[in-house]
Design a protein around this motif. Structure first.
Motif, PDB file in Angstrom:
ATOM      1  N   HIS A 114       0.839  -1.212   0.000  1.00 15.67           N
ATOM      2  CA  HIS A 114       0.000   0.000   0.000  1.00 15.67           C
ATOM      3  C   HIS A 114       0.865   1.250   0.000  1.00 15.67           C
ATOM      4  O   HIS A 114       0.629   2.199  -0.744  1.00 15.67           O
ATOM      5  CB  HIS A 114      -0.908   0.027   1.225  1.00 15.67           C
ATOM      6  N   VAL A 115       1.861   1.245   0.871  1.00 10.96           N
ATOM      7  CA  VAL A 115       2.731   2.424   0.985  1.00 10.96           C
ATOM      8  C   VAL A 115       3.440   2.674  -0.345  1.00 10.96           C
ATOM      9  O   VAL A 115       3.514   3.804  -0.818  1.00 10.96           O
ATOM     10  CB  VAL A 115       3.747   2.221   2.134  1.00 10.96           C
ATOM     11  N   GLU A 116       3.931   1.591  -0.963  1.00  9.50           N
ATOM     12  CA  GLU A 116       4.603   1.738  -2.262  1.00  9.50           C
ATOM     13  C   GLU A 116       3.670   2.280  -3.332  1.00  9.50           C
ATOM     14  O   GLU A 116       4.118   2.880  -4.310  1.00  9.50           O
ATOM     15  CB  GLU A 116       5.180   0.391  -2.710  1.00  9.50           C
ATOM     16  N   HIS A 117       2.374   2.048  -3.170  1.00  8.48           N
ATOM     17  CA  HIS A 117       1.413   2.545  -4.148  1.00  8.48           C
ATOM     18  C   HIS A 117       0.817   3.890  -3.737  1.00  8.48           C
ATOM     19  O   HIS A 117      -0.225   4.289  -4.242  1.00  8.48           O
ATOM     20  CB  HIS A 117       0.309   1.521  -4.384  1.00  8.48           C
ATOM     21  N   GLY A 118       1.483   4.555  -2.804  1.00  6.48           N
ATOM     22  CA  GLY A 118       1.098   5.926  -2.491  1.00  6.48           C
ATOM     23  C   GLY A 118      -0.073   6.079  -1.542  1.00  6.48           C
ATOM     24  O   GLY A 118      -0.696   7.139  -1.461  1.00  6.48           O
ATOM     25  N   VAL A 119      -0.361   5.006  -0.802  1.00  8.63           N
ATOM     26  CA  VAL A 119      -1.441   5.089   0.184  1.00  8.63           C
ATOM     27  C   VAL A 119      -0.899   5.700   1.470  1.00  8.63           C
ATOM     28  O   VAL A 119       0.219   5.413   1.891  1.00  8.63           O
ATOM     29  CB  VAL A 119      -2.008   3.671   0.474  1.00  8.63           C
ATOM     30  N   ASP A 120      -1.712   6.562   2.095  1.00  4.50           N
ATOM     31  CA  ASP A 120      -1.366   7.108   3.407  1.00  4.50           C
ATOM     32  C   ASP A 120      -1.854   6.101   4.447  1.00  4.50           C
ATOM     33  O   ASP A 120      -3.030   6.079   4.791  1.00  4.50           O
ATOM     34  CB  ASP A 120      -2.060   8.473   3.568  1.00  4.50           C
ATOM     35  N   LEU A 121      -0.942   5.252   4.896  1.00 13.08           N
ATOM     36  CA  LEU A 121      -1.311   4.166   5.819  1.00 13.08           C
ATOM     37  C   LEU A 121      -1.123   4.634   7.254  1.00 13.08           C
ATOM     38  O   LEU A 121      -0.018   5.020   7.648  1.00 13.08           O
ATOM     39  CB  LEU A 121      -0.445   2.929   5.530  1.00 13.08           C
ATOM     40  N   ARG A 122      -2.199   4.612   8.035  1.00  9.78           N
ATOM     41  CA  ARG A 122      -2.122   5.003   9.456  1.00  9.78           C
ATOM     42  C   ARG A 122      -2.408   3.776  10.297  1.00  9.78           C
ATOM     43  O   ARG A 122      -3.542   3.289  10.301  1.00  9.78           O
ATOM     44  CB  ARG A 122      -3.169   6.070   9.779  1.00  9.78           C
ATOM     45  N   THR A 123      -1.401   3.308  10.998  1.00 15.73           N
ATOM     46  CA  THR A 123      -1.601   2.107  11.816  1.00 15.73           C
ATOM     47  C   THR A 123      -1.511   2.461  13.299  1.00 15.73           C
ATOM     48  O   THR A 123      -0.980   3.515  13.675  1.00 15.73           O
ATOM     49  CB  THR A 123      -0.547   1.037  11.508  1.00 15.73           C
TER      50      THR A 123
END
Lengths: 394, 67
Positions: free
Chosen positions: A190-199
């Motif tokens: 996801h991160v590599e595809h430009g998603v803003d991942l909030r965990t």
């Protein structure tokens, strides 16, 4: 026996009805479905339907003529509201009492929701089309829940040019299901595809302007999807005396009470070879369990335990994730083939001293089948860690 | 009565369930796992396995058609 009532007209319900006919049952089959559509397939909703690759006319599980040929009393757009197991009748919201000799409960699950403003969920055709209508380049989508459904929607929405924030309360997405190591690898995509991942941050509520997080920040979004799991549709069974505990509780043969069976997402049963009570929301299980229920319903004196090798798949970006077995509650994970960094691997899951399941990404079918057989045979863990040579003896 | 097997290939999700229950009739492509029909008109003794494969295909991609 001359009257079978199947409540639920999705994959499990339809498969049950089809299997009854195939096994030679010529009596009445009433199928009650809350949705107005002919039985349709759900996995494409978060994939081909959402992406626009398919229109809803591709969703029906069978052509209308094939459904007609089953000679069903098909009640679509009708909701079952209660069951009287003594009188053997099912009540509906149209005021009818449907008499049965055997009842199949296949009412599935519904999405869990968050407090606050209305957010999208994804379970039905309408849900998918409503969300698809909103996914346009540059639109901001917040996805709450980074499980398989949330991950698939995130991937599709990025493909359509949306800005996506993916919010997950756990510190590693999917860790509870597939372990931290695999969860980490899948979420990196996801991160590599430009998603803003909030965990590692909880969600307080959904607001018209976005999602309020537990750390007081607001994720602004044009649309919010909640993908935080499901609730079994068992409320209509209340007061019936049928055992309900996170699903309809069935024995190993999928029987909940004399003449009452459960199939699909709503059914909990004792899996004989894994030795646990499980309820599985996998597409494959719906059909396999429908088949098993039809057979046991027709042979009540010689029922067979339902002992499938659970299987699920998930498509995210260029990855096809496939898993066999029962991964939940595993004690250890080991990468036994391939390479995590290349996202081409087999992860093996140990529960006690046996191989309980495998999760694979990007592996060829022959490799998968070898591992499926090893899971089906309950391979001892020492053979698994010995490598492919060790498994040859399974 | 003869039967033949139809695969709606774009629907196939490469689960391989068909190749597990009816390995004489179905296989999978090596590169993407999509189902391959080995025997379009299976003999009578294989029909039960084929019907099982049709029933459990998680993509509803298979049909067994008379004729």
């Amino acid at each position: 026996m001359n009257r079978v009532v199947v409540v639920g007209a999705s994959a499990a319900g339809l498969t049950t009805a089809e299997a009854l006919r195939r096994e030679g049952y010529a009596g009445g089959i009433t199928v009650v479905g809350a949705e107005v559509h002919l039985p349709y397939d759900r996995p494409p909703l978060s994939k081909q339907i959402l992406s626009g690759e398919w229109e809803p006319d591709r969703l029906p599980l069978r052509p209308a003529a094939d459904v007609d040929a089953l000679g069903l009393d098909l009640r679509l757009g009708v909701t079952a509201t209660g069951v009287d197991t003594a009188a053997r009748t099912v009540a509906t919201d149209t005021g009818e009492q449907l008499a049965y000799d055997a009842l199949v409960v296949a009412t599935g699950v519904r999405p869990r929701r968050l407090p606050g403003a209305t957010a999208h969920v994804l379970r039905t055709q309408q849900d998918a089309l409503a969300l698809r209508e909103r996914l346009r380049p540059g639109r901001r989508l917040a996805v709450v829940g980074a499980g398989f459904l949330g991950a698939e929607v995130t991937a599709v929405a990025r493909g359509l040019g949306c800005e996506v924030t993916l919010i997950e309360p756990a510190s590693v997405p999917l860790a509870h299901a597939v372990g931290a190591v695999v969860g980490e690898v899948l979420s990196r995509a996801h991160v590599e595809h430009g998603v803003d991942l909030r965990t590692g941050v909880g969600v307080v509520a959904v607001h018209p302007e976005g999602v309020e997080l537990a750390d007081s920040t607001m994720v602004e979004a044009d649309d919010v999807l909640t993908a935080i799991g499901s609730v079994p549709n068992t409320e209509w069974l209340e007061g019936s005396g049928l055992p309900v505990a996170d699903g309809l509780v069935c024995d190993a043969t999928c029987r909940a009470a004399p003449g009452v069976y459960g199939a699909g997402d709503v059914a909990r049963w004792d899996h004989p070879s894994f030795g646990v009570s499980m309820r599985i929301e996998h597409r494959t299980n719906a059909s396999e369990q429908g088949l098993a229920v039809a057979r046991n319903l027709l042979s009540p004196d010689a029922p067979r335990p339902f002992a499938p090798v659970p299987y699920f798949w998930s498509d995210q970006y260029e990855m096809k994730v496939q898993a066999y077995g029962y991964l939940r509650g595993h004690d250890a994970v080991e990468i036994v083939e391939g390479d995590l960094a290349e996202r081409r691997f087999v992860a093996a899951y140990r529960t006690a001293d046996r191989l309980a399941g495998v999760l694979t990404v990007g592996m060829p079918p022959r490799v998968l089948r070898t591992w499926r057989n090893a899971v089906a045979g309950g391979a001892p863990w020492r053979d698994v860690v010995a490598g492919p040579g060790g498994l040859a003896v399974v | 009565m003869t039967f033949h097997v139809e695969l709606d290939e774009p629907r196939c999700v490469a689960s391989g369930q068909c190749a597990v229950v009816a390995p004489d009739v179905f296989d999978q492509r090596d590169d993407d796992g999509v189902a391959v029909i080995l025997d379009e008109s299976p003999a009578d003794d294989l029909l039960d396995d084929v019907r099982e494969a049709v029933a459990i295909c998680p993509a509803a991609a298979l049909r067994l058609v008379e004729g």
